[in-house]
Design a protein around this motif. Structure first.
Motif, PDB file in Angstrom:
ATOM      1  N   LYS A 237       4.273  11.869  14.069  1.00 22.66           N
ATOM      2  CA  LYS A 237       3.419  12.715  14.901  1.00 22.66           C
ATOM      3  C   LYS A 237       4.113  14.011  15.285  1.00 22.66           C
ATOM      4  CE  LYS A 237       0.438   9.213  15.850  1.00 22.66           C
ATOM      5  NZ  LYS A 237      -1.021   9.200  15.891  1.00 22.66           N
ATOM      6  N   ARG A 238       5.004  14.450  14.462  1.00 24.03           N
ATOM      7  CA  ARG A 238       5.891  15.540  14.831  1.00 24.03           C
ATOM      8  C   ARG A 238       5.142  16.785  15.302  1.00 24.03           C
ATOM      9  NH1 ARG A 238       9.389  14.856  10.677  1.00 24.03           N
ATOM     10  NH2 ARG A 238      11.096  13.886  11.839  1.00 24.03           N
ATOM     11  N   ALA A 239       4.130  17.161  14.589  1.00 25.90           N
ATOM     12  CA  ALA A 239       3.444  18.416  14.913  1.00 25.90           C
ATOM     13  C   ALA A 239       2.818  18.360  16.303  1.00 25.90           C
ATOM     14  CB  ALA A 239       2.368  18.699  13.855  1.00 25.90           C
ATOM     15  N   ALA A 240       2.139  17.276  16.589  1.00 26.92           N
ATOM     16  CA  ALA A 240       1.468  17.172  17.885  1.00 26.92           C
ATOM     17  C   ALA A 240       2.468  17.102  19.035  1.00 26.92           C
ATOM     18  CB  ALA A 240       0.568  15.937  17.894  1.00 26.92           C
ATOM     19  N   ILE A 241       3.583  16.463  18.778  1.00 30.13           N
ATOM     20  CA  ILE A 241       4.587  16.304  19.841  1.00 30.13           C
ATOM     21  C   ILE A 241       5.146  17.658  20.255  1.00 30.13           C
ATOM     22  CG2 ILE A 241       6.897  15.376  20.330  1.00 30.13           C
ATOM     23  CD1 ILE A 241       6.073  13.017  18.377  1.00 30.13           C
ATOM     24  N   LYS A 242       5.373  18.509  19.259  1.00 28.48           N
ATOM     25  CA  LYS A 242       5.981  19.813  19.558  1.00 28.48           C
ATOM     26  C   LYS A 242       5.246  20.556  20.656  1.00 28.48           C
ATOM     27  CE  LYS A 242       8.320  20.792  15.213  1.00 28.48           C
ATOM     28  NZ  LYS A 242       8.182  21.357  13.861  1.00 28.48           N
ATOM     29  N   GLY A 243       3.945  20.494  20.616  1.00 27.34           N
ATOM     30  CA  GLY A 243       3.171  21.268  21.586  1.00 27.34           C
ATOM     31  C   GLY A 243       2.710  20.477  22.797  1.00 27.34           C
ATOM     32  N   ALA A 244       3.128  19.241  22.889  1.00 23.68           N
ATOM     33  CA  ALA A 244       2.575  18.392  23.950  1.00 23.68           C
ATOM     34  C   ALA A 244       3.194  18.692  25.314  1.00 23.68           C
ATOM     35  CB  ALA A 244       2.816  16.933  23.594  1.00 23.68           C
ATOM     36  N   ARG A 245       2.374  18.466  26.329  1.00 19.47           N
ATOM     37  CA  ARG A 245       2.896  18.530  27.687  1.00 19.47           C
ATOM     38  C   ARG A 245       3.275  17.113  28.141  1.00 19.47           C
ATOM     39  NH1 ARG A 245       1.071  19.004  33.167  1.00 19.47           N
ATOM     40  NH2 ARG A 245      -0.823  17.934  32.506  1.00 19.47           N
ATOM     41  N   LEU A 246       2.559  16.139  27.641  1.00 21.77           N
ATOM     42  CA  LEU A 246       2.834  14.740  27.996  1.00 21.77           C
ATOM     43  C   LEU A 246       2.898  13.890  26.728  1.00 21.77           C
ATOM     44  CD1 LEU A 246       3.100  12.275  29.856  1.00 21.77           C
ATOM     45  CD2 LEU A 246       0.608  12.303  30.126  1.00 21.77           C
ATOM     46  N   VAL A 247       4.044  13.300  26.504  1.00 20.70           N
ATOM     47  CA  VAL A 247       4.214  12.429  25.344  1.00 20.70           C
ATOM     48  C   VAL A 247       4.335  10.987  25.826  1.00 20.70           C
ATOM     49  CG1 VAL A 247       5.837  11.738  23.528  1.00 20.70           C
ATOM     50  CG2 VAL A 247       5.221  14.145  23.813  1.00 20.70           C
ATOM     51  N   ALA A 248       3.520  10.136  25.259  1.00 23.72           N
ATOM     52  CA  ALA A 248       3.624   8.700  25.519  1.00 23.72           C
ATOM     53  C   ALA A 248       4.596   8.123  24.507  1.00 23.72           C
ATOM     54  CB  ALA A 248       2.259   8.037  25.397  1.00 23.72           C
ATOM     55  N   ASN A 249       5.788   7.835  24.978  1.00 29.14           N
ATOM     56  CA  ASN A 249       6.810   7.306  24.071  1.00 29.14           C
ATOM     57  C   ASN A 249       6.410   5.894  23.617  1.00 29.14           C
ATOM     58  OD1 ASN A 249       9.366   8.508  23.227  1.00 29.14           O
ATOM     59  ND2 ASN A 249      10.300   6.580  23.943  1.00 29.14           N
ATOM     60  N   PRO A 250       6.480   5.616  22.329  1.00 32.63           N
ATOM     61  CA  PRO A 250       5.994   4.325  21.840  1.00 32.63           C
ATOM     62  C   PRO A 250       6.807   3.148  22.370  1.00 32.63           C
ATOM     63  CG  PRO A 250       6.228   5.872  20.032  1.00 32.63           C
ATOM     64  CD  PRO A 250       6.886   6.494  21.221  1.00 32.63           C
ATOM     65  N   GLY A 251       6.195   1.993  22.381  1.00 30.71           N
ATOM     66  CA  GLY A 251       6.907   0.767  22.696  1.00 30.71           C
ATOM     67  C   GLY A 251       7.916   0.443  21.611  1.00 30.71           C
ATOM     68  N   CYS A 252       8.844  -0.425  21.944  1.00 32.96           N
ATOM     69  CA  CYS A 252       9.890  -0.783  20.985  1.00 32.96           C
ATOM     70  C   CYS A 252       9.303  -1.547  19.801  1.00 32.96           C
ATOM     71  CB  CYS A 252      10.987  -1.588  21.666  1.00 32.96           C
ATOM     72  SG  CYS A 252      10.403  -2.887  22.766  1.00 32.96           S
ATOM     73  N   TYR A 253       8.503  -2.580  20.081  1.00 31.28           N
ATOM     74  CA  TYR A 253       7.895  -3.322  18.979  1.00 31.28           C
ATOM     75  C   TYR A 253       7.027  -2.401  18.103  1.00 31.28           C
ATOM     76  CZ  TYR A 253       9.231  -7.841  21.138  1.00 31.28           C
ATOM     77  OH  TYR A 253       9.912  -8.910  21.657  1.00 31.28           O
ATOM     78  N   PRO A 254       6.123  -1.629  18.710  1.00 33.24           N
ATOM     79  CA  PRO A 254       5.306  -0.752  17.874  1.00 33.24           C
ATOM     80  C   PRO A 254       6.126   0.200  17.006  1.00 33.24           C
ATOM     81  CG  PRO A 254       4.318  -0.979  20.038  1.00 33.24           C
ATOM     82  CD  PRO A 254       5.651  -1.669  20.100  1.00 33.24           C
ATOM     83  N   THR A 255       7.243   0.708  17.554  1.00 33.28           N
ATOM     84  CA  THR A 255       8.080   1.581  16.738  1.00 33.28           C
ATOM     85  C   THR A 255       8.598   0.846  15.515  1.00 33.28           C
ATOM     86  OG1 THR A 255       8.757   2.905  18.643  1.00 33.28           O
ATOM     87  CG2 THR A 255      10.223   2.938  16.723  1.00 33.28           C
ATOM     88  N   SER A 256       9.080  -0.372  15.735  1.00 33.54           N
ATOM     89  CA  SER A 256       9.674  -1.127  14.622  1.00 33.54           C
ATOM     90  C   SER A 256       8.643  -1.533  13.579  1.00 33.54           C
ATOM     91  CB  SER A 256      10.400  -2.373  15.150  1.00 33.54           C
ATOM     92  OG  SER A 256       9.470  -3.356  15.579  1.00 33.54           O
ATOM     93  N   VAL A 257       7.384  -1.599  13.985  1.00 28.39           N
ATOM     94  CA  VAL A 257       6.318  -2.014  13.069  1.00 28.39           C
ATOM     95  C   VAL A 257       5.652  -0.819  12.389  1.00 28.39           C
ATOM     96  CG1 VAL A 257       4.029  -3.091  12.964  1.00 28.39           C
ATOM     97  CG2 VAL A 257       5.865  -4.171  14.301  1.00 28.39           C
ATOM     98  N   GLN A 258       5.388   0.218  13.178  1.00 24.63           N
ATOM     99  CA  GLN A 258       4.634   1.346  12.632  1.00 24.63           C
ATOM    100  C   GLN A 258       5.450   2.159  11.627  1.00 24.63           C
ATOM    101  OE1 GLN A 258       3.170   3.497  16.071  1.00 24.63           O
ATOM    102  NE2 GLN A 258       2.438   1.594  16.971  1.00 24.63           N
TER     103      GLN A 258
END
Lengths: 346, 346, 346, 346
Positions: C135-156
């Motif tokens: 999601k790099r592009a969207a993150i760059k311009g974000a004011r609020l980023v919801a950092n992913p959970g640990c399990y979701p990161t390892s799966v996604q």
């Protein structure tokens, strides 16, 4: 013989659960009641799933125990409340108390270390200190046994016979002890979280741990004069186990071999004490789950000193196992009954 | 400045891998060659997958290293072979040796403890003992640095300044040390299997560990007279970490607070040494992965004695980190370069 | 460039401490304030001794932070309070939130899984899901980023590219995940005590863990249609680390080698993602302390299925490391800044 | 009744030692001989100090055992040598073999998975597969019992009754298994060192583990047609314990509750099998040191699927305990004799 009916007060902690594990295979005792104030009403198997499958009464509040129907009590309650509860038991009940409440024979020492006067001073005087191998005769006839602390057990078993035999001096005894984390109990504290304990070690209670006066009291009795010890306990990543590494000054001319010989003389017939031969190093994992104490000794590099090593399982010989050993004695049962299993390794 | 070209001899063990980890973030050194006799021909990432992604040369046999193209050597070879390999290096190469081969300055002592005469006696005389904070000046100009053992590092850092200041006596120093298992290396031995190490503790090398003479040598230098110590190392279930619990006799009138003050004076400007305040207890897990040494001290219950506590990561300050700290010094780089990361906790 | 001034809310937990560890070596950010309600007033070094020696502000209560002097916030507060605190931040502040509060884009789904309506619905809509590599592009311009959970990161990380490429089917995805205990946080709970965690394993949240809808949401986005997954998390005795073992149905004709090739295409230029070759098995200990994700894949014994393996450090790529990676992006800094250290092994 | 005289072949490994631990409390068997080729001549207590204090014969070489004086053999030898040794035993000896040599009934399958033709094909045909609860009748009369593997035991106990009852389909069985490290044995291998195992997890033998065909053979027998399974074993930091997390496709209309009911019907009278109620999650630590298997089941989030959880102690029900259970059966002793102790927790 009829089964002795026992109540376990404070059965929702580790020492209580360990008593249940041991009593489950013991034909001489029957668990009549178990208490656990915050968990009253729950079956034991939901508090400790490894105890599922046993026929056990549910946990109740202490006030709900009919002590008239009970012959004996194992008391695993926290310090402080213990003395009031035990003072309130009917006189026919014989008790082994696993707390520290009745271990110190001096009321002054108790007040100093615990910060308040003892609430059952006459019981404190009556209580027998229950290091089984060293106090067998007194324990047999006792109504109230103060079960020793885990550290004191690991230290006194090797040292008391050596002091009595005049083989070591009582000055400059340096005890470095390492304990498994179950000794800290099951209550939820940040310091005992897995992430705070695994893969590391640290000292605690340095020069101020309450087991120091207990050790000193018993060594003094053996010596016939006051004794002070250096005592540094450590918390380490093991559930069960305790190692005392003790540096002692030898009596003039004594050698490690003499200490070993004395142990063999004193403990040769003891089922639960094992003396390792020359070069033998006791390991905590080799007594895990058992009531054994294994000891060894080496001549130190410092002339005239020796290094004594002693291991126990803090929950068994250091708590519930010795409590059962004492209760066996008190009721005329074979001392090893329910306690004869081998250690679990690996 | 040009990068210094280094070779790591014995890179297939834990200390070698730790050097690679530290050098990977270091702009002053470039890893030119790495050896690992049994693993020669393999990429480092297959021997140590956590080091994947770095641009590293493959492991080669020592005979295949072109030492003419190398400025400096970290030698992580086992005892014995080390002295012959280092004796064969070209004279322009500056070496930090992590083995025990060049730590003992007395050829007699070496022969006694290692069972054979030293094979490079002239190098042994030349070698500088590399406890960085205590030998900085000599290290800067050294061609061969004998990197201290892990236990000696954890003991000498707290004790040497106290001995020099006359705050503790040198008789009756009782050292109880606990080590992580990485100190035993990566070679496959039954005693170091997971099942043999987890959930337990035991002493080893009691009164006979080869780090004792190393400790004594350096304490003697500080004292100006021979010193003997009691030294009992223990193996415990942690990969990294080392705790020395040291019971010392205080000089007349000295207190723990005086020892703490002396440390603060001596180490106040040191980046890698931290002195805890009164009541502070160092924990191994709080230095994990870092080059820090944390120390604390308590007045003992035995009058006139104190309990000194000191922790390091045995693989960093006790081995590869200190080696890099020394190499930084030898090549005029900032001493902390590549070593400034915080510990990893939990 | 001027340093970005950051506040860490909830710095007295493990993810907060991990952010401090990472930021300590980061020249682009300066820690302006840290909060810890119950520990307000304490220096960080007394809450986390491994962070001693850093120049850090003391912990304060959230109400005492001057957010006007802060450019960015890492929010490590517990679920629920988070949304209200973030809703109250001044608009110039850019935030990475490590809680679960803003991860679910559907307000209905949030209400279902968390048992109450969202308290900041407009922010929930605005928040960008921060799986950096995807999601790099969207993150760059974000004011609020919801950092992913640990399990979701390892799966996604392993699955999203495979779904996008049509290499796996989205039916019957079976995820068996194993987490280190730090994921449970530092609050004192019986279930997380050392004795309750060491030397064992158990599943928890079976078929009901809140990370399931988060995983499904992102897989659905990749697939273009709703996705359900089987998700069984396990708690095991390691402080840090996470392994996802994922059994997937292959698209017709696809083989493990095709999946590996796709990963290499998508992630070949990614610093933090490593794809193992044929036969390579990722181990959690080889990413410990680092921001890396390592993945591997095997053809299953069941025809038409494959076994995907993926490891991260749950506190780094699964929490604080990815949060910093995102913040780097948001402030135009190199994405790897402060995150380039090697894993710590052993 | 007279004691049955047993020999333990390969007593210097973990399964051999575990047999000794269990037999030490068993009045029906007497250990007549123990072998350990590399340790021949040593007392058992020096190989396994936790077994000190028992009256045991010293270890000898196999060639030195007088099998004429032996009624029964527990064979704990490695794969391959086992079949030749057992083929050479006199016909009156009844044997429980803990190796994999006689588990596969198909000679072809054996040759495929082990890379060579079987050396005792007629014995392979005769051998009875010893999953006690499922093969009781055949075991009673057997001369040679092939004791099941640890993984197969943990998988077959829950799955076989469900397949027989038609409650689950046999397609798409996905088994994710986690094993304690004692399963890897006591031989010194780098991969099993403490530092390589602690604080981490990884899969091994992915889609190629030799327990897969053993599982499939028995599930196929239950199903009446061939079965393939997905099987991914993991090595994790626990000495003892095994968890199988199994994702299964339910028969049309079946629910987790139906599976639980079937287990209760089949295993209700079994001493060693415990079925947890709804929401119950088995933990390996709650069967540690015991012969119990605990199972639970949950409806999956994927419609029509369920998650089955099953735990055993890999050294007890997964090896030596089940071996003794079988031997009890073979000699007409109570099946639980020597096996009735509670698990050791914590």
């Amino acid at each position: 013989m009829n089964e002795v009916k026992v109540a376990i007060l404070g059965a929702s902690g580790y020492t209580g659960a360990e008593l249940v594990r041991l009593l489950a295979r013991h034909s001489g005792f029957r668990i009549q009641a178990m208490t656990g104030d915050r968990k009253a009403g729950q079956p034991m198997a939901s508090v400790f799933p490894h105890l599922a499958g046993l026929e056990l009464p549910d946990l109740v509040a202490i006030g709900d125990v009919d002590f008239g129907a009970v012959d004996a009590v194992f008391c695993c309650l926290p310090h402080g409340t213990t003395q009031e509860v035990i003072a309130g038991l009917p006189p026919h009940v014989r008790t082994v108390d696993l707390s520290a409440d009745f271990r110190l024979t001096s009321l002054d020492s108790y007040a100093t270390w615990y910060g308040h006067p003892h609430k059952a001073p006459e019981l404190q005087t009556e209580a027998v200190y229950g290091l089984t191998e060293l106090k067998r005769a007194a324990i047999k006839g006792a109504r109230l046994v103060a079960n020793p602390g885990c550290y004191p057990t690991s230290v006194q078993l090797p040292l008391v016979p050596l002091i009595k035999a005049g083989l070591i001096e009582t000055a400059d005894i340096v005890i470095d002890a390492k304990s498994g984390t179950s000794g800290a109990g099951r209550s939820a504290k940040e310091a005992n979280l897995y992430c705070e304990v695994t893969e590391g070690i640290h000292a605690y209670g340095v020069a101020s741990h309450r087991h120091a006066p207990e050790i000193e009291q018993e060594l003094a009795e053996a010596a016939g004069h006051p004794v002070l010890v250096s005592f540094t306990p450590h918390l380490m990543p093991m559930s069960r186990g305790m190692l005392a590494t003790i540096n002692v000054r030898l009596a003039k001319g004594a050698k490690a071999a003499d200490l070993r010989a004395e142990w063999t003389k004193v403990y040769g017939a003891e089922f639960f004490v094992r003396v390792m031969g020359e070069g033998g190093v006791p390991q905590t994992r080799h007594v895990r789950g058992s009531n054994f104490c294994v000891m060894g000794v080496f001549d130190d590099r410092l002339p005239g000193r020796a290094i004594v090593l002693s291991v126990i399982d803090n929950l068994v010989k250091g708590a519930s196992g010795q409590a059962l050993q004492n209760m066996n004695l008190m009721f005329g049962l074979p001392e090893t009954q329910g306690l004869d299993q081998q250690p679990l390794f690996p």
